[in-house]
Motif scaffolding. Structure first.
Motif, PDB file in Angstrom:
ATOM      1  N   HIS A 201      54.976  82.143  71.737  1.00  0.00           N
ATOM      2  CA  HIS A 201      53.476  82.428  71.232  1.00  0.00           C
ATOM      3  C   HIS A 201      52.899  81.767  70.315  1.00  0.00           C
ATOM      4  CE1 HIS A 201      49.854  85.108  70.949  1.00  0.00           C
ATOM      5  NE2 HIS A 201      50.208  85.345  69.861  1.00  0.00           N
ATOM      6  N   VAL A 202      52.017  80.898  70.513  1.00  0.00           N
ATOM      7  CA  VAL A 202      51.514  79.748  69.720  1.00  0.00           C
ATOM      8  C   VAL A 202      50.400  80.519  68.880  1.00  0.00           C
ATOM      9  CG1 VAL A 202      49.974  77.810  69.027  1.00  0.00           C
ATOM     10  CG2 VAL A 202      51.822  77.987  70.572  1.00  0.00           C
ATOM     11  N   ILE A 203      50.548  80.589  67.286  1.00  0.00           N
ATOM     12  CA  ILE A 203      49.789  81.194  66.227  1.00  0.00           C
ATOM     13  C   ILE A 203      48.607  80.194  66.030  1.00  0.00           C
ATOM     14  CG2 ILE A 203      49.488  82.335  63.986  1.00  0.00           C
ATOM     15  CD1 ILE A 203      51.063  83.835  66.110  1.00  0.00           C
ATOM     16  N   GLN A 204      49.138  79.120  65.748  1.00  0.00           N
ATOM     17  CA  GLN A 204      48.282  77.809  65.473  1.00  0.00           C
ATOM     18  C   GLN A 204      48.653  76.594  66.244  1.00  0.00           C
ATOM     19  OE1 GLN A 204      47.263  77.178  61.417  1.00  0.00           O
ATOM     20  NE2 GLN A 204      46.343  75.188  61.568  1.00  0.00           N
ATOM     21  N   ASN A 205      47.774  76.241  67.036  1.00  0.00           N
ATOM     22  CA  ASN A 205      48.378  74.811  67.764  1.00  0.00           C
ATOM     23  C   ASN A 205      48.155  73.713  66.928  1.00  0.00           C
ATOM     24  OD1 ASN A 205      49.534  73.412  69.904  1.00  0.00           O
ATOM     25  ND2 ASN A 205      47.534  73.281  70.863  1.00  0.00           N
ATOM     26  N   ALA A 206      48.967  72.570  67.026  1.00  0.00           N
ATOM     27  CA  ALA A 206      49.017  71.462  66.132  1.00  0.00           C
ATOM     28  C   ALA A 206      47.411  70.738  66.161  1.00  0.00           C
ATOM     29  CB  ALA A 206      50.060  70.533  66.697  1.00  0.00           C
ATOM     30  N   PHE A 207      46.971  70.429  67.530  1.00  0.00           N
ATOM     31  CA  PHE A 207      45.757  69.907  67.729  1.00  0.00           C
ATOM     32  C   PHE A 207      45.217  70.306  69.167  1.00  0.00           C
ATOM     33  CE2 PHE A 207      48.921  66.802  68.217  1.00  0.00           C
ATOM     34  CZ  PHE A 207      48.510  66.345  69.598  1.00  0.00           C
ATOM     35  N   PRO A 208      44.141  70.303  69.331  1.00  0.00           N
ATOM     36  CA  PRO A 208      43.552  70.657  70.954  1.00  0.00           C
ATOM     37  C   PRO A 208      44.323  69.638  71.998  1.00  0.00           C
ATOM     38  CG  PRO A 208      41.693  70.695  69.267  1.00  0.00           C
ATOM     39  CD  PRO A 208      42.807  70.127  68.769  1.00  0.00           C
ATOM     40  N   GLY A 209      44.927  70.099  72.743  1.00  0.00           N
ATOM     41  CA  GLY A 209      45.605  69.244  73.709  1.00  0.00           C
ATOM     42  C   GLY A 209      47.069  69.055  73.478  1.00  0.00           C
ATOM     43  N   HIS A 210      47.463  69.602  72.537  1.00  0.00           N
ATOM     44  CA  HIS A 210      48.854  69.463  72.132  1.00  0.00           C
ATOM     45  C   HIS A 210      49.720  70.563  73.178  1.00  0.00           C
ATOM     46  CE1 HIS A 210      52.951  70.363  70.252  1.00  0.00           C
ATOM     47  NE2 HIS A 210      52.789  68.797  70.168  1.00  0.00           N
ATOM     48  N   ALA A 211      50.905  69.983  73.804  1.00  0.00           N
ATOM     49  CA  ALA A 211      51.370  70.723  75.162  1.00  0.00           C
ATOM     50  C   ALA A 211      53.041  70.845  74.815  1.00  0.00           C
ATOM     51  CB  ALA A 211      50.943  69.969  76.222  1.00  0.00           C
ATOM     52  N   THR A 212      53.372  71.936  75.321  1.00  0.00           N
ATOM     53  CA  THR A 212      54.868  71.989  75.787  1.00  0.00           C
ATOM     54  C   THR A 212      55.200  71.468  77.282  1.00  0.00           C
ATOM     55  OG1 THR A 212      55.224  73.595  73.714  1.00  0.00           O
ATOM     56  CG2 THR A 212      57.079  73.429  75.581  1.00  0.00           C
ATOM     57  N   SER A 213      56.331  70.814  77.358  1.00  0.00           N
ATOM     58  CA  SER A 213      56.527  70.613  78.977  1.00  0.00           C
ATOM     59  C   SER A 213      57.525  71.224  79.548  1.00  0.00           C
ATOM     60  CB  SER A 213      56.912  68.814  78.912  1.00  0.00           C
ATOM     61  OG  SER A 213      55.962  67.985  78.298  1.00  0.00           O
TER      62      SER A 213
END
Length: 352
Positions: A201-213
């Motif tokens: 559960h991501v509280i704050q994403n690194a930047f818009p578009g950052h993903a986990t594969s």
């Protein structure tokens, strides 16, 4: 039809409802319950439900209502539930959620809000059982209460921007390489064949578009040629305890290179926990460099055959995956420029 259209049904299980002009309410309700739809859940999306009108009704009996699974091939990332409320789940809905995870391998739940570490732990326990794996590291004194649980890992760079070595977006290290989550081996006897479920559960994403594969090892097995399927079936891999300090002396267990899912019977390629902790049977006396090169070659073959899904994180996302069916990896980001906070919990699930 009316119950689905006004949102009284939860969208668990992908089914087709063939419309008929007249049918008793009890018959429809019994059928829907059999298909794991829970009328008590009022706040869930029904995106995964299709309601189809038959071109012509042959009779007005209950036999005109049919329930059947979708026939489309499995595709990671296609199971998405919008406006998901983890606080309103009953036991039947949790059972349906587990069954959908075994079938789809990965679930994306759009909660629309941020959970605390305690809430995430409670959701894991209530849905998948009490075999939640504790965190090995002690609590950091700077971790706020809402982000702390002894069973929930705080990921990313939550303490602030870090000035490390020059960032290279092409260089992958640690969890940025394909792997399954760390699971300790039992001190005696073979590991039990229970799915190891992880959720993030991501509280704050690194930047818009950052993903986990995520890499689907079930479709990888299905897409191999028959000769390669036979080769994989004949092999086994040593899994080394990921928490053992000494690689040569730590606990290890021998697993088939093709995994039979305990609940579905479906086959998935199973290459072990990571490059450092996986040794193909027959290569025990080879150098670690050769063992790791062989492991990378197997993963490359799986990645060429399997479906890769890049989950782009949005606010409130909760992603759940079955480690026995998937590999995953984080994607690099510059920690000197971007801040990322995420909660992760793992649980061994014995319940179907």
């Amino acid at each position: 039809h009316q119950a689905a259209s006004d949102g009284r049904l939860a969208g668990y299980g992908r089914i087709i409802l063939l419309h008929m002009p007249m049918v008793c309410y009890r018959s429809v309700r019994a059928l829907l319950c059999h298909c794991r739809f829970q009328t008590a859940l009022k706040k869930h999306s029904i995106d995964s439900v299709r309601i189809v009108r038959s071109s012509r009704s042959r009779s007005r009996g209950c036999s005109e209502v049919a329930c059947q699974p979708r026939t489309e091939p499995r595709k990671l990332g296609s199971y998405v539930v919008s406006d998901f409320n983890i606080r309103n789940l009953g036991s039947d809905a949790r059972y349906a959620l587990r069954r959908d995870l075994w079938e789809h391998g990965l679930l994306v739940l759009k909660t629309g809000s941020v959970m605390t570490a305690s809430e995430l732990e409670a959701f894991a326990r209530d849905t998948f059982g009490n075999e939640v794996l504790p965190i090995q590291a002690p609590r950091d004194s700077e971790t706020p209460d809402e982000l702390y649980s002894p069973f929930v890992a705080l990921m990313g760079n939550p303490k602030g921007l870090e000035q490390l070595r020059p960032f290279n977006s092409e260089a992958r290290v640690g969890t940025q390489i394909w792997h399954v989550d760390k699971q300790p081996l039992p001190k005696k006897g073979p590991p039990e064949e229970k799915p190891y479920v992880a959720m993030m559960h991501v509280i704050q994403n690194a930047f818009p578009g950052h993903a986990t594969s995520f890499l689907d090892m079930r479709t990888a097995q299905e897409n191999l040629t028959s000769s390669r399927q036979a080769w994989w079936l004949a092999q086994s891999m040593w899994h080394l305890d990921p928490f053992g300090a000494n690689r040569d002396k730590c606990l290890r267990a021998l697993h088939p290179l093709v995994h039979h899912h305990v609940f579905t019977g479906k086959l998935s390629l199973h290459v072990g926990p990571s490059r450092e902790r996986s040794i193909l049977q027959g290569m025990e006396k080879d150098t670690q460099e050769m063992q790791e090169a062989n492991w990378f070659a197997l993963v490359d073959e799986a990645a060429s055959a399997g479906d890769v899904y890049d989950h782009v994180w949005e606010h409130g996302d909760l992603v759940i995956w079955d480690n026995s069916q998937l590999l995953h990896r984080s994607n690099p980001y510059d920690k000197s420029e971007h801040l990322r906070k995420a909660l992760r919990v793992g649980v061994i699930c014995a319940e179907e």
